[in-house]
Design an enzyme around this catalytic site. Structure first.
Site, PDB file in Angstrom:
ATOM      1  N   ARG A 114       0.855  -1.175   0.000  1.00  0.00           N
ATOM      2  CA  ARG A 114       0.000   0.000   0.000  1.00  0.00           C
ATOM      3  C   ARG A 114       0.898   1.235   0.000  1.00  0.00           C
ATOM      4  NH1 ARG A 114      -3.437  -2.976  -1.417  1.00  0.00           N
ATOM      5  NH2 ARG A 114      -5.472  -3.374  -0.471  1.00  0.00           N
ATOM      6  N   GLU A 132      -3.995   7.488  -4.607  1.00  0.00           N
ATOM      7  CA  GLU A 132      -4.245   6.914  -5.942  1.00  0.00           C
ATOM      8  C   GLU A 132      -5.568   7.406  -6.487  1.00  0.00           C
ATOM      9  OE1 GLU A 132      -3.930   2.655  -5.511  1.00  0.00           O
ATOM     10  OE2 GLU A 132      -1.907   2.780  -4.744  1.00  0.00           O
ATOM     11  N   HIS A 155      -1.418   0.160  -9.730  1.00  0.00           N
ATOM     12  CA  HIS A 155      -2.028  -0.772  -8.755  1.00  0.00           C
ATOM     13  C   HIS A 155      -2.637  -1.984  -9.472  1.00  0.00           C
ATOM     14  CE1 HIS A 155      -3.838  -0.972  -4.438  1.00  0.00           C
ATOM     15  NE2 HIS A 155      -3.635  -2.188  -4.916  1.00  0.00           N
TER      16      HIS A 155
HETATM   17  C1  GLV Z   1      -5.144  -5.294  -3.722  1.00  0.00           C
HETATM   18  O1  GLV Z   1      -4.395  -4.388  -3.564  1.00  0.00           O
HETATM   19  C2  GLV Z   1      -5.644  -6.147  -2.672  1.00  0.00           C
HETATM   20  O2  GLV Z   1      -5.454  -5.843  -1.471  1.00  0.00           O
HETATM   21  O3  GLV Z   1      -6.276  -7.161  -3.003  1.00  0.00           O
END
Ligand code: GLV
Length: 329
Positions: free
Chosen positions: A245, A274, A293
């Site tokens: 993250r 983001e 991401h």
């Molecule tokens: C994606 O970032 C997730 O946590 O599945």
């Protein structure tokens, strides 16, 4: 009377069908843009369950707007978009999608390790800009991946899958978790040629690793875990990869560190806020590879995650124990 469910995005049809078969279902009919907050708050007013994405903030305000809510099925393994104590206090179950995305996300981490170490994106850009004029001995030289020491910060399911792949590259592995993991060491140690060692402190890992991969969940303890001090401990030849993250990293301090060349390069799948735009200062740095991401973004895995979230939602709404509960209520 069927239970009522709201899905915050148009999902692959297989997942929609699971919910629609069991529930009176409404959904935000858009597969790209998140549902606006005011629309979401109105939509949840009389529903029993919500299938949410990591772009949806599930907090006390949403719970106030959803008095009948029994379950939030998050289509992600991470759930930092959810105020878990608030859900638990109100007896609302949270489920997530662990496991299904592990290998896919580990693949993406490796794409970032290789792309940053071997300057893949920079090389592509250079050719596209007409900058390739000849072959010369030290042109576009990068860092070796094979034989380099891999440091994994947060060796859970995904970190372990990243480590397994590293054995093929002949990389000694260091990992830092709160506690050593006998299970992880046994799993990796059983692979012929593997070497794995616990780093009791983050500092020890940062000083020794050539590739640092961050896979910790975002919690109050990990927020801002990587800043100027941590980057200064890394080798000037080290590569830093974050696919966990964004807020685990103090981004401004990473930018300054990258300008000074320590770490040598960064591969980033996640960002403090983001989405990031074309004018983001990270994108102006030649030693950054940024992707939007997409750790779990393959057709099979995203379909699997959507189906899993739908199955969790329907289980709770039909009185069954969900396969992937996060809390107990
Ligand atoms: C994606 O970032 C997730 O946590 O599945």
């Amino acid at each position: 009377m069927k239970p009522r469910a709201y899905i915050t995005r148009r999902l692959p049809q297989a997942a929609m069908d699971i919910v629609i078969a069991a529930c009176d279902t409404t959904f935000w009919d858009n597969d790209a843009a998140p549902v606006p907050r005011d629309v979401l708050l109105r939509a949840v007013a009389d529903v029993d369950g919500v299938l949410a994405l990591l772009t949806d903030r599930i907090d006390a305000g949403l719970l106030d707007a959803a008095p009948r809510l029994k379950v939030v099925a998050n289509m992600a393994v991470g759930y930092d978009n959810v105020d878990l104590p608030a859900l638990t206090a109100r007896g609302v179950l949270l489920t997530n999608t662990p496991g299904v995305l592990t290998e896919t996300t580990a693949d993406l981490v490796w794409a970032l390790i290789l792309a940053t170490s071997r300057r893949i994106v920079e090389g592509h850009r250079l050719i596209a800009a007409g900058g390739w004029t000849t072959w010369s001995p030290m042109f576009m030289v990068g860092q070796d991946v094979h034989g380099a020491t891999l440091g994994i910060v947060g060796a859970g399911r995904i970190g372990t899958a990243v480590a397994r792949r590293a054995v093929g590259f002949g990389m000694p592995i260091l990992y830092h978790n709160r506690h050593p993991s006998a299970n992880l060491e046994a799993q990796i140690g059983a692979i012929p040629g593997a070497s794995i060692r616990y780093a009791p402190t983050l500092e020890e890992l940062l000083v020794a690793a050539d590739v640092v991969v961050v896979m910790v969940p975002l919690t109050p303890e990990t927020r801002g875990m990587f800043g100027a001090r941590e980057f200064a401990l890394m080798k000037p030849t080290s590569v830093f990869v974050n696919a966990s993250r964004g807020p685990v990293v103090r981004e401004r301090e990473l930018i300054e560190a990258l300008k000074r060349g320590r770490p040598w390069a960064a591969g980033l799948d996640v960002f403090e806020v983001e989405p990031i735009g074309a004018d983001h200062p990270l994108l102006a740095l030649p030693n950054v590879v940024a992707v939007p991401h997409i750790g779990s973004a393959t057709v099979a895995t995203r379909t699997g995650m959507a189906t899993m979230a739908a199955t969790n939602l329907v289980a709770v709404l039909t009185g069954q124990p969900p396969p992937n509960p996060v809390n107990q209520v």
